[in-house]
Design a protein around this motif. Structure first.
Motif, PDB file in Angstrom:
ATOM      1  N   ARG A   1      29.579  39.022  46.619  1.00  0.00           N
ATOM      2  CA  ARG A   1      30.520  38.908  45.506  1.00  0.00           C
ATOM      3  C   ARG A   1      29.896  38.175  44.327  1.00  0.00           C
ATOM      4  N   THR A   2      29.068  37.181  44.565  1.00  0.00           N
ATOM      5  CA  THR A   2      28.480  36.394  43.488  1.00  0.00           C
ATOM      6  C   THR A   2      27.462  37.185  42.671  1.00  0.00           C
ATOM      7  N   GLU A   3      27.027  38.313  43.161  1.00  0.00           N
ATOM      8  CA  GLU A   3      26.013  39.084  42.450  1.00  0.00           C
ATOM      9  C   GLU A   3      26.590  40.046  41.423  1.00  0.00           C
ATOM     10  N   SER A   4      27.845  40.453  41.541  1.00  0.00           N
ATOM     11  CA  SER A   4      28.406  41.366  40.552  1.00  0.00           C
ATOM     12  C   SER A   4      29.751  40.841  40.045  1.00  0.00           C
ATOM     13  N   ARG A   5      29.702  40.231  38.924  1.00  0.00           N
ATOM     14  CA  ARG A   5      30.891  39.652  38.343  1.00  0.00           C
ATOM     15  C   ARG A   5      31.731  40.697  37.635  1.00  0.00           C
ATOM     16  N   LEU A   6      31.083  41.631  36.960  1.00  0.00           N
ATOM     17  CA  LEU A   6      31.784  42.544  36.076  1.00  0.00           C
ATOM     18  C   LEU A   6      31.185  43.941  36.165  1.00  0.00           C
ATOM     19  N   LEU A   7      32.054  44.943  36.184  1.00  0.00           N
ATOM     20  CA  LEU A   7      31.605  46.332  36.180  1.00  0.00           C
ATOM     21  C   LEU A   7      32.280  47.051  35.024  1.00  0.00           C
ATOM     22  N   PHE A   8      31.477  47.646  34.170  1.00  0.00           N
ATOM     23  CA  PHE A   8      31.974  48.560  33.142  1.00  0.00           C
ATOM     24  C   PHE A   8      31.807  49.959  33.709  1.00  0.00           C
ATOM     25  N   LYS A   9      32.899  50.685  33.860  1.00  0.00           N
ATOM     26  CA  LYS A   9      32.896  52.003  34.487  1.00  0.00           C
ATOM     27  C   LYS A   9      32.876  53.088  33.416  1.00  0.00           C
TER      28      LYS A   9
ATOM     29  N   ASP B   1      27.672  53.506  34.572  1.00  0.00           N
ATOM     30  CA  ASP B   1      28.340  52.299  35.048  1.00  0.00           C
ATOM     31  C   ASP B   1      27.364  51.153  34.806  1.00  0.00           C
ATOM     32  N   VAL B   2      27.871  50.002  34.388  1.00  0.00           N
ATOM     33  CA  VAL B   2      27.011  48.851  34.111  1.00  0.00           C
ATOM     34  C   VAL B   2      27.551  47.649  34.872  1.00  0.00           C
ATOM     35  N   LEU B   3      26.716  47.102  35.758  1.00  0.00           N
ATOM     36  CA  LEU B   3      27.061  45.905  36.522  1.00  0.00           C
ATOM     37  C   LEU B   3      26.448  44.679  35.853  1.00  0.00           C
ATOM     38  N   VAL B   4      27.244  43.614  35.728  1.00  0.00           N
ATOM     39  CA  VAL B   4      26.780  42.364  35.131  1.00  0.00           C
ATOM     40  C   VAL B   4      26.927  41.261  36.170  1.00  0.00           C
TER      41      VAL B   4
ATOM     42  N   ASN C   1      32.793  45.805  45.034  1.00  0.00           N
ATOM     43  CA  ASN C   1      32.806  44.363  45.245  1.00  0.00           C
ATOM     44  C   ASN C   1      32.820  43.565  43.952  1.00  0.00           C
ATOM     45  N   ALA C   2      32.856  44.216  42.812  1.00  0.00           N
ATOM     46  CA  ALA C   2      32.865  43.504  41.536  1.00  0.00           C
ATOM     47  C   ALA C   2      34.150  42.697  41.387  1.00  0.00           C
ATOM     48  N   ASP C   3      34.038  41.535  40.770  1.00  0.00           N
ATOM     49  CA  ASP C   3      35.212  40.683  40.542  1.00  0.00           C
ATOM     50  C   ASP C   3      36.195  41.357  39.590  1.00  0.00           C
ATOM     51  N   ARG C   4      35.660  42.029  38.600  1.00  0.00           N
ATOM     52  CA  ARG C   4      36.502  42.680  37.599  1.00  0.00           C
ATOM     53  C   ARG C   4      35.900  44.025  37.235  1.00  0.00           C
ATOM     54  N   VAL C   5      36.756  45.033  37.113  1.00  0.00           N
ATOM     55  CA  VAL C   5      36.322  46.376  36.728  1.00  0.00           C
ATOM     56  C   VAL C   5      37.030  46.740  35.430  1.00  0.00           C
ATOM     57  N   ILE C   6      36.253  47.172  34.452  1.00  0.00           N
ATOM     58  CA  ILE C   6      36.803  47.609  33.178  1.00  0.00           C
ATOM     59  C   ILE C   6      36.521  49.095  33.035  1.00  0.00           C
ATOM     60  N   ASP C   7      37.570  49.887  32.887  1.00  0.00           N
ATOM     61  CA  ASP C   7      37.401  51.318  32.649  1.00  0.00           C
ATOM     62  C   ASP C   7      36.975  51.494  31.202  1.00  0.00           C
TER      63      ASP C   7
END
Length: 103
Positions: free
Chosen positions: A3-11, A28-31, A50-56
């Motif tokens: 979980r600590t490795e992917s905080r945010l996903l832009f889909k 898709d971009v993982l931050v 497993n990203a904390d937050r996903v933004i479409d």
């Protein structure tokens, strides 16, 4: 991936590269939690779940690399477009397609 490795996903973002020879592309971009882009592509479904937050980001532009409150960087997606036009013609050729996410 933890979980600590992917905080945010832009889909499904329209990624605009800082490299002038690369065309914009859908990805898709993982931050990471450190604020580092850890992945750009479409092959990390498990990490994405497993990203904390996903933004479409479908239909949205993503300009990785820096943040600027006032910038013309978004125009890098339109190199050479309307360079021979008047200001009003240029606005029609650049701003309106950008607003509608078309090139």
């Amino acid at each position: 991936m933890t979980r600590t490795e992917s905080r945010l996903l832009f889909k499904n973002a329209l990624a605009i590269s800082v490299h002038s020879n690369q065309e914009p592309f859908i990805a898709d971009v993982l931050v990471s939690h450190e604020g580092v882009i850890s992945y750009i592509g479409h092959d990390k479904a498990e990490e994405a779940q497993n990203a904390d937050r996903v933004i479409d980001a479908t239909g949205k532009w993503l300009l990785p690399g820096f943040v600027s409150a006032r910038s013309h960087f978004w125009q890098s997606g339109f190199p050479g477009h309307a360079s021979d036009k008047t200001v009003n013609e240029w606005a029609e050729a650049i701003y309106f397609p950008a607003k509608n996410n078309r090139r």
